[in-house]
Design a protein around this motif. Sequence first.
Motif, PDB file in Angstrom:
ATOM      1  N   ARG A 346      -4.160   3.607  24.451  1.00 52.51           N
ATOM      2  CA  ARG A 346      -5.199   3.993  23.474  1.00 52.51           C
ATOM      3  C   ARG A 346      -5.166   3.054  22.267  1.00 52.51           C
ATOM      4  NH1 ARG A 346      -4.696   8.220  20.860  1.00 52.51           N
ATOM      5  NH2 ARG A 346      -2.541   8.659  20.965  1.00 52.51           N
ATOM      6  N   LEU A 347      -4.672   1.840  22.513  1.00 51.68           N
ATOM      7  CA  LEU A 347      -4.378   0.922  21.408  1.00 51.68           C
ATOM      8  C   LEU A 347      -5.570   0.682  20.492  1.00 51.68           C
ATOM      9  CD1 LEU A 347      -2.116  -0.909  20.290  1.00 51.68           C
ATOM     10  CD2 LEU A 347      -3.026  -2.746  21.707  1.00 51.68           C
ATOM     11  N   PHE A 348      -6.755   0.555  21.091  1.00 54.63           N
ATOM     12  CA  PHE A 348      -7.918   0.156  20.292  1.00 54.63           C
ATOM     13  C   PHE A 348      -8.763   1.353  19.855  1.00 54.63           C
ATOM     14  CE2 PHE A 348      -6.872  -3.614  22.783  1.00 54.63           C
ATOM     15  CZ  PHE A 348      -6.694  -4.522  21.760  1.00 54.63           C
ATOM     16  N   GLU A 349      -8.290   2.545  20.190  1.00 55.05           N
ATOM     17  CA  GLU A 349      -9.043   3.723  19.733  1.00 55.05           C
ATOM     18  C   GLU A 349      -8.740   3.968  18.255  1.00 55.05           C
ATOM     19  OE1 GLU A 349      -8.281   7.131  22.113  1.00 55.05           O
ATOM     20  OE2 GLU A 349      -8.934   6.146  23.978  1.00 55.05           O
ATOM     21  N   PRO A 350      -9.736   4.429  17.491  1.00 55.42           N
ATOM     22  CA  PRO A 350      -9.501   4.710  16.070  1.00 55.42           C
ATOM     23  C   PRO A 350      -8.436   5.791  15.897  1.00 55.42           C
ATOM     24  CG  PRO A 350     -11.837   4.666  16.561  1.00 55.42           C
ATOM     25  CD  PRO A 350     -11.127   4.631  17.873  1.00 55.42           C
ATOM     26  N   TYR A 351      -7.726   5.709  14.820  1.00 57.18           N
ATOM     27  CA  TYR A 351      -6.695   6.684  14.430  1.00 57.18           C
ATOM     28  C   TYR A 351      -5.496   6.677  15.366  1.00 57.18           C
ATOM     29  CZ  TYR A 351     -10.999   8.087  12.214  1.00 57.18           C
ATOM     30  OH  TYR A 351     -12.186   8.052  11.556  1.00 57.18           O
ATOM     31  N   THR A 352      -5.324   5.544  16.107  1.00 59.78           N
ATOM     32  CA  THR A 352      -4.136   5.409  16.948  1.00 59.78           C
ATOM     33  C   THR A 352      -3.142   4.539  16.205  1.00 59.78           C
ATOM     34  OG1 THR A 352      -5.445   5.570  18.952  1.00 59.78           O
ATOM     35  CG2 THR A 352      -3.257   4.581  19.169  1.00 59.78           C
ATOM     36  N   THR A 353      -1.980   5.083  15.927  1.00 58.95           N
ATOM     37  CA  THR A 353      -0.973   4.308  15.208  1.00 58.95           C
ATOM     38  C   THR A 353       0.424   4.787  15.596  1.00 58.95           C
ATOM     39  OG1 THR A 353      -0.131   3.680  13.027  1.00 58.95           O
ATOM     40  CG2 THR A 353      -1.118   5.859  13.199  1.00 58.95           C
ATOM     41  N   GLY A 360      -0.740   5.026   7.296  1.00 61.64           N
ATOM     42  CA  GLY A 360      -1.888   4.271   7.808  1.00 61.64           C
ATOM     43  C   GLY A 360      -2.716   5.156   8.708  1.00 61.64           C
ATOM     44  N   MET A 361      -4.036   4.836   8.775  1.00 63.58           N
ATOM     45  CA  MET A 361      -4.919   5.693   9.550  1.00 63.58           C
ATOM     46  C   MET A 361      -5.145   5.194  10.970  1.00 63.58           C
ATOM     47  SD  MET A 361      -7.709   6.823   6.769  1.00 63.58           S
ATOM     48  CE  MET A 361      -8.439   7.936   7.927  1.00 63.58           C
ATOM     49  N   GLY A 362      -4.629   4.003  11.314  1.00 58.99           N
ATOM     50  CA  GLY A 362      -4.810   3.483  12.681  1.00 58.99           C
ATOM     51  C   GLY A 362      -6.219   3.014  12.933  1.00 58.99           C
ATOM     52  N   LEU A 363      -6.829   2.412  11.900  1.00 53.58           N
ATOM     53  CA  LEU A 363      -8.206   1.922  12.068  1.00 53.58           C
ATOM     54  C   LEU A 363      -8.281   0.404  12.207  1.00 53.58           C
ATOM     55  CD1 LEU A 363     -10.139   4.170   9.522  1.00 53.58           C
ATOM     56  CD2 LEU A 363     -10.336   4.194  12.010  1.00 53.58           C
ATOM     57  N   GLY A 364      -7.187  -0.303  11.935  1.00 52.51           N
ATOM     58  CA  GLY A 364      -7.221  -1.776  11.899  1.00 52.51           C
ATOM     59  C   GLY A 364      -7.650  -2.395  13.218  1.00 52.51           C
ATOM     60  N   LEU A 365      -7.024  -1.995  14.308  1.00 44.80           N
ATOM     61  CA  LEU A 365      -7.364  -2.590  15.605  1.00 44.80           C
ATOM     62  C   LEU A 365      -8.751  -2.144  16.076  1.00 44.80           C
ATOM     63  CD1 LEU A 365      -3.997  -2.513  17.586  1.00 44.80           C
ATOM     64  CD2 LEU A 365      -5.249  -4.510  16.758  1.00 44.80           C
ATOM     65  N   ALA A 366      -9.122  -0.872  15.710  1.00 40.43           N
ATOM     66  CA  ALA A 366     -10.460  -0.409  16.091  1.00 40.43           C
ATOM     67  C   ALA A 366     -11.525  -1.242  15.379  1.00 40.43           C
ATOM     68  CB  ALA A 366     -10.614   1.062  15.743  1.00 40.43           C
ATOM     69  N   ILE A 367     -11.289  -1.505  14.082  1.00 40.77           N
ATOM     70  CA  ILE A 367     -12.235  -2.343  13.324  1.00 40.77           C
ATOM     71  C   ILE A 367     -12.276  -3.752  13.903  1.00 40.77           C
ATOM     72  CG2 ILE A 367     -12.587  -3.450  11.073  1.00 40.77           C
ATOM     73  CD1 ILE A 367     -11.496  -0.818   9.818  1.00 40.77           C
ATOM     74  N   SER A 368     -11.069  -4.275  14.207  1.00 35.31           N
ATOM     75  CA  SER A 368     -10.996  -5.648  14.745  1.00 35.31           C
ATOM     76  C   SER A 368     -11.748  -5.748  16.071  1.00 35.31           C
ATOM     77  CB  SER A 368      -9.530  -6.049  14.968  1.00 35.31           C
ATOM     78  OG  SER A 368      -8.841  -6.033  13.745  1.00 35.31           O
ATOM     79  N   ARG A 369     -11.549  -4.777  16.934  1.00 36.09           N
ATOM     80  CA  ARG A 369     -12.236  -4.827  18.232  1.00 36.09           C
ATOM     81  C   ARG A 369     -13.743  -4.713  18.047  1.00 36.09           C
ATOM     82  NH1 ARG A 369     -12.425  -1.418  23.599  1.00 36.09           N
ATOM     83  NH2 ARG A 369     -13.001  -3.147  24.940  1.00 36.09           N
ATOM     84  N   LYS A 370     -14.150  -3.838  17.091  1.00 37.05           N
ATOM     85  CA  LYS A 370     -15.591  -3.688  16.835  1.00 37.05           C
ATOM     86  C   LYS A 370     -16.187  -5.027  16.395  1.00 37.05           C
ATOM     87  CE  LYS A 370     -19.385  -1.246  16.144  1.00 37.05           C
ATOM     88  NZ  LYS A 370     -20.282  -2.251  15.702  1.00 37.05           N
TER      89      LYS A 370
END
Lengths: 409, 200
Positions: A346-353, A360-370
């Motif tokens: 679930r690495l790229f799902e939002p709020y996954t950390t 941290g909210m786990g949004l960095g990779l979700a934003i990056s993928r977007k």
Amino acid sequence: MNLKAAVATLVLMIAASLLAFQFLQRPIGRLINVALDPDTEKILSNYQDDLRLLSRLDPENRERYRKQFEGVQERIKYYTVLELSRDQIRNRTQNVLLGMLALILVSSAAVYLWQQGRVRRQLKALRGHLEALAAGRTDIRVGNLGGGILGRIGRMIELTSGVMARQRKRLASMESLGAWQEAARRHAHEIRTPLTAARMELNQLAGYVVKRAPQLDERVSHLKHSIEEELDQLKEFTQQFTSFARIGKPKLTVVEASLMLARFAELFADAWSNLELAATGGNEDLTLVIDKDMVRQVLVNLCNNSSLALAGEQGRVTLAVLPEADGHIIQVSDNGPGIPEEVGARLFEPYTTSRKIGEGMGLGLAISRKIMLDHGGDLVLHKSDSEGATFRLLFPSEEEDDSGTHHGG
Amino acid sequence: MRALVRLLLLSGLLAIGGENEPSFMVNAEHTLMLSLPRELLDRPKVAKMLQSGLTTTFLMTLRARSTSGNYLSEKGTLARVDVRYEPWDEVFYLTLFQFNHQLEKLTIANFDALVDFFSGDKIKLSTMAGFNDLHWIFQLELKVLPFSESEQAQTQNWFADKLGRNTNKQDPNKVLDLMLATSIKRSPVTSEFWRLEYER
């Protein structure tokens, strides 16, 4: 092979066989021509007369002349037999030629029919693959159909199938992220209003209490400050929701990939105290059409994650450009502990950390993928083990990009 | 059939001999002797072959039936004369293969003498001893072959040698050479067939 090509091939084969036959029978023809030339007979006959005369004039060498005479006579006999067999040789030659031509015609017809059958089978297979493509299958494997036009069509079907698979995956990801973005926007909105009201009412409440009981001023100020710190943290979270919900469309410019990475490594050299950044040499001429700032944000997010994963230990992040046949890649590798297995799926799902709550909210990779999806590309975890993690920023080739990826900006 | 032959004989429709036809004679030993027409040997292609140095073969097949229905031999009789000119000595060597399996060798000095030989009742065809029939119908077939089988084989080998390819056994052209070389086969330079009446 169409009929015109078949006829042309056949004509060429017949011409080649005629030439080959002409070449083969040239020495035969030369020999027969010599044998049949009247001058040959005359010359040999005169030579025999001379030898006979010589034997009379020089009787001591009579036997030698006789032997020479018999040698000439032998030759005359051969020539005479050849002359008598001329028609038979000609007939045999014609029969051999006709036989060769018949063989060529039969073998050409056999090859033609075999090729027709093969092409029919290949076309049938291609029709099946095209029907599967039209039905939306994305795992089509055509196999080797050679280097001809059918082979090219087969490869195009496979390529289209692959593109469809990637686009479908991107679409699903974008739909999912879109839903998350909408949820984040609503959360931010829902939190921001009562947050503002709470801050105003906190100020009013503190003023009211101090007016009524001035001796509580110090205690009220302390409590007010504590509540404001909590509200600030809530505000920061809200801002993160907002920034995730409001990722803009990329503003594309042409960027020299190697130069961009080198500058990033130079500019952000001191941004993370436990990281050493290195941009490795690559194709100097390789250019990318990207939003430089957004891609830089992706790189920052990845480096940030690497720094946090190293947990204060020293590490190294390597940036590299890899040209690929069907696109270009920017590769970001670190030598940290890798991604925990439970997070990987679930690495790229939002709020996954993997970090603690509140860190941290786990949004960095979700934003990056977007961001990468908005570029028509993708962000993938290429490798993760105890020696580190490698992420790849995939950019589409210009052809694929032109074929349907929508870019904003 | 016999009646028809008799009728034809009587009506003079069958050849009964002439300058351009062979003639027959039965000698004192009751041997049927043959003379070939001089014209035959004077024909340019026959004369040329006779003086070529190759072995010219005169192959004669006789079928003889009397008007009363008796046959000299049911399968016919054969006679063969091989003539080879030796240009150095300028003589003709003759080998006669006769009906009684006897072989006779002759040397003839010149072409005129050779013509005299062939037209001089010297070729023994068959014995007529034991046959009292007076009237006979002869069917004579003559073939003049231009060279012997051994000369044919020698020329085939020479021809293949001259093409320069038959020494290499792996040479694929060898098949073509062989096909062409074996097309050298003797065929008659002239053939004749006569039906003649003979009366003893």
